[in-house]
Design an enzyme around this catalytic site. Structure first.
Site, PDB file in Angstrom:
ATOM      1  N   SER A  33      -5.307   3.101  -2.573  1.00 60.33           N
ATOM      2  CA  SER A  33      -4.264   3.783  -1.917  1.00 60.33           C
ATOM      3  C   SER A  33      -2.867   3.529  -1.952  1.00 60.33           C
ATOM      4  O   SER A  33      -2.039   4.417  -1.495  1.00 60.33           O
ATOM      5  CB  SER A  33      -4.626   4.048  -0.391  1.00 60.33           C
ATOM      6  OG  SER A  33      -5.897   4.551  -0.124  1.00 60.33           O
ATOM      7  N   LYS A  47       3.738   2.978   6.409  1.00 61.75           N
ATOM      8  CA  LYS A  47       2.533   3.965   6.509  1.00 61.75           C
ATOM      9  C   LYS A  47       2.057   3.916   8.011  1.00 61.75           C
ATOM     10  O   LYS A  47       2.050   2.689   8.513  1.00 61.75           O
ATOM     11  CB  LYS A  47       1.474   3.262   5.531  1.00 61.75           C
ATOM     12  CG  LYS A  47       0.280   4.056   5.502  1.00 61.75           C
ATOM     13  CD  LYS A  47      -0.699   3.485   4.508  1.00 61.75           C
ATOM     14  CE  LYS A  47      -2.042   4.492   4.208  1.00 61.75           C
ATOM     15  NZ  LYS A  47      -2.931   3.699   3.389  1.00 61.75           N
ATOM     16  N   SER A  75      -4.659   6.997   0.139  1.00 60.41           N
ATOM     17  CA  SER A  75      -4.640   7.538   1.366  1.00 60.41           C
ATOM     18  C   SER A  75      -3.078   7.486   1.746  1.00 60.41           C
ATOM     19  O   SER A  75      -2.662   8.287   2.742  1.00 60.41           O
ATOM     20  CB  SER A  75      -5.348   6.961   2.479  1.00 60.41           C
ATOM     21  OG  SER A  75      -4.878   5.409   2.482  1.00 60.41           O
TER      22      SER A  75
HETATM   23  N1  GLN Z   1      -9.570   6.540  -1.699  1.00 63.74           N
HETATM   24  C1  GLN Z   1     -10.265   5.474  -1.340  1.00 63.74           C
HETATM   25  C2  GLN Z   1     -11.085   5.692  -0.355  1.00 63.74           C
HETATM   26  O1  GLN Z   1     -11.121   6.853  -0.009  1.00 63.74           O
HETATM   27  C3  GLN Z   1      -9.174   4.181  -1.063  1.00 63.74           C
HETATM   28  C4  GLN Z   1      -8.439   4.392   0.333  1.00 63.74           C
HETATM   29  C5  GLN Z   1      -7.631   3.026   0.571  1.00 63.74           C
HETATM   30  O2  GLN Z   1      -7.336   2.428  -0.378  1.00 63.74           O
HETATM   31  N2  GLN Z   1      -7.326   2.995   1.644  1.00 63.74           N
HETATM   32  O3  GLN Z   1     -11.774   4.944   0.233  1.00 63.74           O
END
Ligand code: GLN
Length: 523
Positions: free
Chosen positions: A180, A81, A156
């Site tokens: 994410s 990532k 994400s």
């Molecule tokens: N979807 C969550 C957010 O927008 C989790 C993001 C993540 O785990 N990086 O914060």
């Protein structure tokens, strides 16, 4: 004809390499070819390092010939990532503000991948600074779900999940601050693990929210996740929150889970996150696959208990105070002075440093990032600190206590990973709250620091798209995720007659190539 190594699991590739059936160069080249063929449609990668990956693969083959392997995964390629610093490779965090930045050092996770001999294929797409649940907040355009290219791959870390689901990489690294790794796993039919907080080093992971972030494996099988977790996990003196204790035996737990039953294991179904928990928005097909999976665990010998975690209903509100507070502080370092983008305000040759910062942050950050900086700055401002940030920290403690009480009655807790299957690209982009609700079931684990895994539970009846089953364990008991996850995976594969991804309708190379025309409209 020789085998198509892009369809093999990491464990199978490792076996193939050991048996001399293939080489790391051949396997790595096969994945690079696959990326070249399908990533135009999927857009899982922001940067592909073909030359670097092939050079690392050649070194692995030379080590094998010399009998000096670095790890069980030596020679198995991986995608990373784009939020992890990679020496010599661009690291953008999906943001314009870091466009063109090439870190001078490796994150500890990346250093460990290199030290274990895994060739790095490239960097994967993500929501900007890991804020989002769909990868649509990437400044470089969205990733498409390989199951249906008009749908989101989760976020994400949608790039890592899509790369693995589309057979562009056997393994990937994700990061999970509120879900994410796990939510993209659920909606792409892949496996994702968020380790215990402090179990995997955060050194070199560009911070979203330091008290919540954790890097972990993104794979197609539970065993592969355990193999990768053992490579990246363990104490790191460069991260002050890293736990100075050996990892539990994760690979052994996965093998045991797949082979043996679960007799004596107490599985707690979280009332607030199951059967809809009285809340709307839980898709019926996701709930049926969840119930079926619970039944399979029972058939394998587990005992089911219902546990209530009443504070979980406040998890979302708590998270959206703590995360923006930490993020607003972390993102202050992107000031146009030290690295990354620098935008000069138009018509102002005598601009001050502050003028340049303002113009750069305005141009360099996307809407979601700005929204959270404003929210976090507000929650931390004097006069509001106690009412918002301070209060959220107290509720965070209540959520941790709910976990403690629940783990007194159950060895693991379970829920669906995400409330729905993959939604259409664009569907929730203008409705931040609807987007946030995707992480209803994953966020409590980050707030309490406990580990979690998402395992594919099957396809929802309504739309034929994958759903995920989440298993949570007490801090430091990550081995339980692998035991239960592998047992469920084995039972489900027996039922389906093979892995879930074999049922994916659009994964054929030709179909993806053909689908490219229809996705140009989406882009
Ligand atoms: N979807 C969550 C957010 O927008 C989790 C993001 C993540 O785990 N990086 O914060």
């Amino acid at each position: 004809m020789s085998r198509d190594w892009t369809r093999a699991t990491a464990a199978e590739i490792a076996d193939g390499l050991a048996a001399g059936e293939t080489t790391s160069v051949e396997v790595t080249q096969a994945h690079l070819d696959r990326i070249a063929a399908v990533d135009g449609a999927v857009h899982a990668f922001l940067h592909v390092d073909a030359d670097g990956a092939l050079a690392q693969a050649a070194e692995s083959d030379a080590r094998r010939a010399a009998g000096s392997l670095l790890s069980p995964l030596d020679g198995v390629p991986i995608a990373v990532k784009d939020v992890l610093a990679t020496e010599g490779l661009p690291t953008t965090c999906g943001s314009r503000i870091l466009e063109g930045w090439v870190p001078p050092y490796d994150a500890t996770v990346v250093r460990r991948l290199r030290a274990a001999g895994l060739p790095i294929l490239g960097k994967t797409n993500m929501d900007e600074f890991a804020m989002g649940s769909s990868t649509e907040h990437s400044a470089y355009g969205p990733t498409h779900n390989p199951w249906d290219l008009d749908r989101i791959p989760g976020g994400s870390g949608g790039g890592s999940a899509a790369a693995v689901a589309a057979f562009e990489a056997p393994l990937a690294i994700g990061t999970d601050t509120g879900g994410s790794i796990r939510q993209p796993g659920a909606v792409t039919g892949t496996v994702g693990v968020k380790p215990t907080y402090g179990g995997v080093s955060r050194y070199g992971l560009v911070a979203l929210a330091n008290s919540l972030d954790q890097a972990g494996p993104v794979t197609r099988t539970v065993l592969d996740a355990a193999l990768l977790h053992e490579v990246i996990g363990g104490h790191d003196p460069l991260d002050s929150t890293s736990i100075d204790q050996p990892l539990p035996a994760l690979v052994e737990a996965a093998r045991q889970g797949a082979a043996g039953g679960l007799s004596g294991l107490r599985v707690g179904v979280i009332t607030e996150l199951a059967a809809g928990g009285g809340q709307s928005g839980w898709q019926a097909g996701v709930m049926s696959r969840f119930q079926e999976s619970v039944d399979l665990l029972v058939a394998a010998g587990a005992e089911v208990v219902e546990v209530s975690c009443p504070s979980f209903v406040h998890a979302m509100a708590t998270y959206y105070l703590i995360l923006p507070a930490e993020a607003s502080s972390n993102l202050a370092k992107f000031d146009a002075m030290r690295y990354g983008l620098r935008v000069w305000p138009e018509g102002k040759p005598e601009a001050s440093a502050e003028d340049v910062m303002r113009a750069t942050r305005d141009a360099g950050f996307g809407d979601e990032v700005k929204r959270r900086i404003i929210l976090g700055t507000y929650a931390l401002s004097s006069g509001y600190y106690d009412a918002y940030y301070g209060q959220a920290q107290k509720v965070r403690t209540l959520i941790a206590r709910d976990f403690e009480a629940a783990f007194a009655r159950a060895d693991v807790l379970v829920s669906p990973t995400a409330p729905t299957t993959a939604f259409k690209l664009g569907e929730k982009l203008d409705d931040p709250i609807a987007m946030y609700l995707n992480d209803l079931a994953t966020i409590p684990a980050n707030l309490a620091g406990v580990p979690g895994i998402s395992v594919p539970s099957g396809l929802a009846d309504e739309d034929g798209l994958p759903a995920g089953f989440q298993v949570l364990a007490p801090a430091l008991a990550d081995d339980r995720l692998y035991r239960v996850g592998a047992a469920l995976e084995a039972a489900l594969e027996q039922k389906w007659g093979g892995p879930l991804l074999a049922q994916a309708p659009t994964l054929g190379l030709d179909m993806l190539a053909g689908a490219r025309n229809s996705t140009t409209e989406v882009n």
